[in-house]
Design a protein around this motif. Structure first.
Motif, mmCIF file in Angstrom:
data_model
loop_
_atom_site.group_PDB
_atom_site.id
_atom_site.type_symbol
_atom_site.label_atom_id
_atom_site.label_comp_id
_atom_site.label_asym_id
_atom_site.label_seq_id
_atom_site.Cartn_x
_atom_site.Cartn_y
_atom_site.Cartn_z
ATOM 1 N N LEU A 211 93.509 20.510 61.534
ATOM 2 C CA LEU A 211 94.909 19.829 63.724
ATOM 3 C C LEU A 211 95.851 20.133 63.337
ATOM 4 C CD1 LEU A 211 93.400 15.970 62.402
ATOM 5 C CD2 LEU A 211 92.212 18.183 63.958
ATOM 6 N N ASN A 212 96.319 20.722 64.296
ATOM 7 C CA ASN A 212 97.838 20.610 64.020
ATOM 8 C C ASN A 212 98.184 18.997 64.890
ATOM 9 O OD1 ASN A 212 97.301 23.020 63.648
ATOM 10 N ND2 ASN A 212 98.004 24.287 66.121
ATOM 11 N N ILE A 213 99.451 18.892 64.083
ATOM 12 C CA ILE A 213 99.711 17.463 64.918
ATOM 13 C C ILE A 213 101.515 17.904 64.593
ATOM 14 C CG2 ILE A 213 100.489 14.878 63.604
ATOM 15 C CD1 ILE A 213 97.667 15.628 62.043
ATOM 16 N N GLN A 214 101.763 17.205 66.366
ATOM 17 C CA GLN A 214 102.657 17.609 66.213
ATOM 18 C C GLN A 214 104.523 16.511 65.861
ATOM 19 O OE1 GLN A 214 103.942 21.056 67.742
ATOM 20 N NE2 GLN A 214 106.071 20.592 67.281
ATOM 21 N N ILE A 215 104.919 17.381 65.265
ATOM 22 C CA ILE A 215 106.205 15.508 64.940
ATOM 23 C C ILE A 215 107.578 15.870 65.680
ATOM 24 C CG2 ILE A 215 107.210 14.328 63.223
ATOM 25 C CD1 ILE A 215 104.401 14.556 61.480
ATOM 26 N N LYS A 216 107.660 15.439 66.829
ATOM 27 C CA LYS A 216 108.372 16.132 67.176
ATOM 28 C C LYS A 216 108.488 18.080 67.123
ATOM 29 C CE LYS A 216 110.487 11.974 68.776
ATOM 30 N NZ LYS A 216 111.269 11.663 70.265
ATOM 31 N N GLU A 217 109.925 18.675 66.480
ATOM 32 C CA GLU A 217 109.545 20.301 66.736
ATOM 33 C C GLU A 217 109.322 20.469 65.638
ATOM 34 O OE1 GLU A 217 113.407 18.502 64.024
ATOM 35 O OE2 GLU A 217 112.467 18.002 65.924
ATOM 36 N N ASN A 219 105.324 21.356 63.837
ATOM 37 C CA ASN A 219 103.861 21.445 63.529
ATOM 38 C C ASN A 219 103.448 20.968 62.166
ATOM 39 O OD1 ASN A 219 102.131 21.801 65.011
ATOM 40 N ND2 ASN A 219 101.509 23.464 64.255
ATOM 41 N N ILE A 220 102.639 20.526 61.789
ATOM 42 C CA ILE A 220 102.180 19.723 61.133
ATOM 43 C C ILE A 220 100.790 20.144 61.054
ATOM 44 C CG2 ILE A 220 101.320 17.749 59.493
ATOM 45 C CD1 ILE A 220 104.304 18.227 59.583
ATOM 46 N N SER A 221 100.190 21.463 60.183
ATOM 47 C CA SER A 221 99.021 21.585 59.854
ATOM 48 C C SER A 221 98.131 21.070 59.105
ATOM 49 C CB SER A 221 99.015 22.818 59.403
ATOM 50 O OG SER A 221 98.883 23.909 60.962
ATOM 51 N N LEU A 222 96.851 20.311 59.601
ATOM 52 C CA LEU A 222 96.200 18.954 58.281
ATOM 53 C C LEU A 222 95.203 19.220 58.164
ATOM 54 C CD1 LEU A 222 96.480 15.476 58.134
ATOM 55 C CD2 LEU A 222 94.635 15.922 58.959
ATOM 56 N N ASN A 245 90.859 29.431 54.123
ATOM 57 C CA ASN A 245 91.477 29.017 55.150
ATOM 58 C C ASN A 245 93.388 28.640 54.946
ATOM 59 O OD1 ASN A 245 91.573 27.332 57.216
ATOM 60 N ND2 ASN A 245 90.732 28.919 59.014
ATOM 61 N N ILE A 246 92.635 27.947 54.088
ATOM 62 C CA ILE A 246 94.188 26.915 54.225
ATOM 63 C C ILE A 246 95.669 28.051 53.757
ATOM 64 C CG2 ILE A 246 95.695 25.738 52.623
ATOM 65 C CD1 ILE A 246 93.357 23.836 52.271
ATOM 66 N N HIS A 253 104.704 23.107 55.845
ATOM 67 C CA HIS A 253 104.633 22.289 56.335
ATOM 68 C C HIS A 253 102.660 21.704 56.254
ATOM 69 C CE1 HIS A 253 108.428 21.958 57.807
ATOM 70 N NE2 HIS A 253 109.193 20.517 56.453
ATOM 71 N N SER A 254 101.798 21.476 55.384
ATOM 72 C CA SER A 254 100.375 21.515 55.677
ATOM 73 C C SER A 254 100.498 20.375 54.382
ATOM 74 C CB SER A 254 99.810 22.909 54.946
ATOM 75 O OG SER A 254 99.908 23.461 53.641
ATOM 76 N N LEU A 255 98.847 20.096 54.518
ATOM 77 C CA LEU A 255 98.531 18.808 54.212
ATOM 78 C C LEU A 255 96.493 18.947 54.318
ATOM 79 C CD1 LEU A 255 100.474 16.172 56.432
ATOM 80 C CD2 LEU A 255 100.288 16.671 53.754
ATOM 81 N N LEU A 256 96.177 18.256 53.268
ATOM 82 C CA LEU A 256 94.725 18.902 53.179
ATOM 83 C C LEU A 256 94.842 17.180 52.096
ATOM 84 C CD1 LEU A 256 91.816 19.347 52.561
ATOM 85 C CD2 LEU A 256 92.031 20.116 50.035
ATOM 86 N N ILE A 257 93.598 16.210 53.256
ATOM 87 C CA ILE A 257 93.199 14.469 52.874
ATOM 88 C C ILE A 257 92.716 14.824 53.115
ATOM 89 C CG2 ILE A 257 95.390 14.113 53.664
ATOM 90 C CD1 ILE A 257 93.991 13.189 56.359
#
Length: 353
Positions: A211-217, A219-222, A245-246, A253-257
């Motif tokens: 997922l791409n999550i937009q947090i103001k300016e 872009n977080i990749s999750l 892939n990661i 700013h990347s997350l794996l949950i």
């Protein structure tokens, strides 16, 4: 023609007719069985797509640029409590009670992003409740991304008694977010080669949401994952493909949950049945997938001290994880106590750098 010859011909014709009848009968029932299996293992026709993004505009609100994010990963076990995957029937009241408890606990945490595994969307075993919709409405989080990972017309499991069969199965995983989810890609992995071919016809798919999550300016990749639970070799192979892939993205700013089905910590009292028959060793071996991810990406495990999430009534291992890239630092790692699932939640506050 003599009487003996006539009798011989009669017996041959009778025998031939009998064999033809037996063959056609077997062919008929084989055809019925094959058609039944094909029907049962085929996907349900859904009123929604196999994966997608959902926006509830009534829950949208102006948000400041955050300095930190509260992240939760939670395998809710279909809201079946501590009896998940057992050969029993769950009354609708019990499923709703567990869902309400899950919603109340999550609401208290006021998280920004929640990864949910083992969600039913329209399954007979949980009375057709769309659990993602239930929780999104209860938490009033405006953005959601989901993927169906198990879609079968009829699942003949648990095998016995027949009245306990799960039947119609539509389940998967989802991410709920306070911030806009702008894009979703799905990574799908092969089923375990060690399974019988007919078993894999009914087996769930393992899929990862990117997922791409937009947090103001920013872009977080999750990546949101629920990796293979029963075959360590397949779990490791999925972790290797996911790591590739990661690392290809190599984002700060990347997350794996999610539930990676690979342990970081194991705590087994001497009295535990897991200390018998080599079971502890099996759990220790299940570190390989997580270690591969940590050794082959820039991600770091949020916790440094031992923490346990499974089973919820006596946690002895941690297979639920929040991994973060160098653009975050982790603090305030916690969970909430609940028997609404066989897993505990994992809650992490991440400072954005």
């Amino acid at each position: 023609m003599t009487l003996a010859k006539k009798q011989g011909n009669f017996y041959r014709r009778t025998s031939s007719l009998l064999m033809q009848t037996i063959f056609l009968t077997l062919l008929f029932f084989t055809g019925i069985l094959s058609a039944s299996i094909f029907w049962a293992a085929s996907p349900n026709g859904l009123a929604f797509e196999e994966s997608g993004l959902i926006t509830e505009k009534e829950f949208e609100a102006p948000l400041p640029q955050p300095q930190s994010l509260k992240i939760i990963t939670y395998n809710i076990g279909y809201a079946s409590g501590i009896t998940n995957n057992q050969a029993i029937h769950w009354p609708r009241e019990e499923i709703e009670k567990n869902l309400n408890e899950i919603a109340q606990n999550l609401k208290k945490e006021n998280a920004d992003i929640i990864g949910l595994q083992e969600l039913d969307f329209d399954s007979k075993r949980t009375h057709g409740i769309n659990q993602m919709e239930f929780l999104q409405q209860a938490l009033k989080l405006p953005y959601a991304a989901y993927v169906i990972t198990w879609n079968k017309r009829y699942l003949p499991w648990p095998y016995w008694p027949v009245k306990i069969h799960y039947g119609r199965m539509v389940s998967g995983q989802a991410v709920l977010s306070r911030y806009p989810i702008t894009k979703q890609d799905i990574l799908a992995y092969p089923k375990p080669a060690s399974n019988a071919f007919w078993y894999n016809w009914f087996y769930l798919d393992r899929k990862v949401q990117k997922l791409n999550i937009q947090i103001k300016e920013k872009n977080i990749s999750l990546w949101h994952a629920h990796l293979e639970a029963f075959d360590p070799k397949t779990c490791l192979e999925q972790a290797q493909a996911l790591s590739q892939n990661i690392q290809k993205e190599n984002l700060t700013h990347s997350l794996l949950i999610g539930d990676l089905n690979s342990v970081s910590f194991v705590k087994i009292p001497l009295s535990s049945p897991f200390n018998k028959g080599g079971k502890r060793g099996i759990l220790e071996e299940r570190k390989q997938a997580l270690e591969w991810i940590l050794n082959n990406t820039s991600l770091k495990n949020a916790e440094e001290e031992p923490f346990y999430t499974m089973p919820s009534w006596e946690p002895i291992k941690k297979i639920d994880h929040i991994l973060h890239g160098p653009g975050f630092t982790a603090q305030n790692i916690s969970s909430f106590s609940s028997l609404a699932s066989d897993h505990l939640s994992l809650i992490v506050q991440l400072t954005i750098l």
